[in-house]
Scaffold this active site. Sequence first.
Site, PDB file in Angstrom:
ATOM      1  N   HIS A 220      32.715   6.623  24.914  1.00  0.00           N
ATOM      2  CA  HIS A 220      33.794   6.850  23.950  1.00  0.00           C
ATOM      3  C   HIS A 220      34.690   5.616  23.801  1.00  0.00           C
ATOM      4  O   HIS A 220      35.846   5.733  23.457  1.00  0.00           O
ATOM      5  CB  HIS A 220      34.668   8.026  24.384  1.00  0.00           C
ATOM      6  CG  HIS A 220      33.948   9.322  24.462  1.00  0.00           C
ATOM      7  ND1 HIS A 220      33.502   9.847  25.657  1.00  0.00           N
ATOM      8  CD2 HIS A 220      33.588  10.193  23.501  1.00  0.00           C
ATOM      9  CE1 HIS A 220      32.895  11.008  25.425  1.00  0.00           C
ATOM     10  NE2 HIS A 220      32.937  11.231  24.124  1.00  0.00           N
ATOM     11  N   CYS A 417      44.582   8.233  20.119  1.00  0.00           N
ATOM     12  CA  CYS A 417      45.624   9.252  20.264  1.00  0.00           C
ATOM     13  C   CYS A 417      46.587   9.253  19.080  1.00  0.00           C
ATOM     14  O   CYS A 417      46.916  10.313  18.535  1.00  0.00           O
ATOM     15  CB  CYS A 417      46.388   9.052  21.569  1.00  0.00           C
ATOM     16  SG  CYS A 417      47.626  10.321  21.901  1.00  0.00           S
TER      17      CYS A 417
END
Length: 583
Positions: A220, A417
């Site tokens: 990721h 995020c």
Amino acid sequence: MTVKSFEVSEPLESSLKGFCLGKSFNYFSTRRKILFRKTDSKKVAIISGGGSGHEPAHAGFVGKGMLGAAVCGDVFASPSTKQILNAIQLVNENSNGVLLIVKNYTGDVLHFGLSAERARALGINCEVVVVGDDTAVGREKGGMVGRRALAGTVLVHKITGAFAEEYSEKYGLAGTSKVAKIINENLVTIGTSLEHCKVPGRKFESNLESTQMELGMGIHNEPGVKVLEPIPSTEDIISKYMLPSLLDSTDKDRYFVDFEKDDEVALLINNLGGVSNFIISSIASYTNDFLKTNYAIEPVKVITGTLMTAFNGNGFSITLLNATKATNELKKNFPEIHSVLDLLNAETNAPGWTVHPVDTKAPSVNKSLLEGEIKVKDAGSYDYDLFAKWMKAGAAQLIKSEPHITSLDTKVGDGDCGYTLVSGANGITENLPKFSKKSLSEAIAQLSDVIEETMGGTSGGLYSILLSGLSHGLIQVCKDENTSVTKDLLAQAFEISLETLYKYTNARVGSSTMVDALEPFVKEFSKSKDFKKAVQAADAGAKSTGTFEAKFGRASYVGDSSSIEDPGAVGLVEFLKGIESVF
């Protein structure tokens, strides 16, 4: 080293649909991003999935002898519980139990776990097996989180899928689940890469210099556990760094599977997406030689290919399966099985494994399972205009703070995020008009659904559960839809919401997560009923995350994170500060 890439402009849904239907083998729900096939009503069906960007995993492994369905989230973000539950309901209509095989990442575990809970509440026979095969993250660093899931996950799919096809009619869901666990217990994987991958639509970010590479690379874009400089030769990276991580019995922190002299071993060399087939074949040859020379291991089966990618990741991983130990465990439970290798070699028409002609006739689908709105009991009256004002202000502040949040996440996570939170903020403001004629419990429930749809990933799952808990809390503390929601009632509902969240995560204050801001906010508001003081408490909690190491999420896998504030906690505080500005 210079990394060159191209931008992808077409929607993710179109890409997935083209990838899946272009193979002429399965059926795709664009709305829910679910790829599924016709399963057998007498056999167990297996579902997997996760964030997109790992293709051919998981969409390419839907086929007879492997998966019954794959659920596709956004790039590197878990699919929502609604998507997963839809997939469970679809395959359950024509199967004898549903097994969810889940990669050990917080978002995936949360969403698939919650989906299984909801499925069981609907009377569906459903179980979950969490896969973790990474040795880069040792027992000490992994802590309660456990090992990450890497390319070994594909072997769990293949072997368990073959068992389900051949034996699940006799041994059922419990037996199929046991097979997946046995295979996972005998798997180890380590990855490495010359560079991070380029995620389409995002700015390329990497801390690596041209003379460096990373050991312990995930899938990721999260940093590896060690930067190697100068870049070792291919022989050295395999023999001095990767194989010892898998096979050094003196390293008690990372030695997860015993390998003895006469054990049969299967070897998988997986391309992270950006390495040529020629180089992968060369890596397999070197690895095979070093296993034989240094460890007296001569693999009985060698698999090479592009199975679990990180987009165009310029690296590879090595996976070892102790076939002897796995076979012995399987024989104890299933005497018909001669060898785990028979299951590994069993035929499948899943295109990501091997290509076969298949039936392309689409099955009939109960479309109602893919639609529908969350319904809850009406409870609590509120001022919609004021509520909308608060939500817009919170969203605006969050969007304004995105660069700072993203900067923090590039240091302790995978850099998404800020983007994820902004997606959620936009989802809130775009859907506000839908809540104008609803009770507060229903509005919050719908908001939970919107957050899950628009955010995805771990954050989306956590906020969705939190808001769902708040909705149920309002139902518990308010008599009916005519009860005015006071600060006292809202405080009680927040307490119930926090308790609900804690059922699905072990993160607590001191874990360096958004909980470090959330719990102080809830506790202070419950105590003083003063929103400003509650926001101050949340802010102090978020700042405290820059004084200790993370225990959860991808930040727990990287090096020292003790000097960096948790981006999730900061994001929550920024949203609350936005509300406070117009409170």
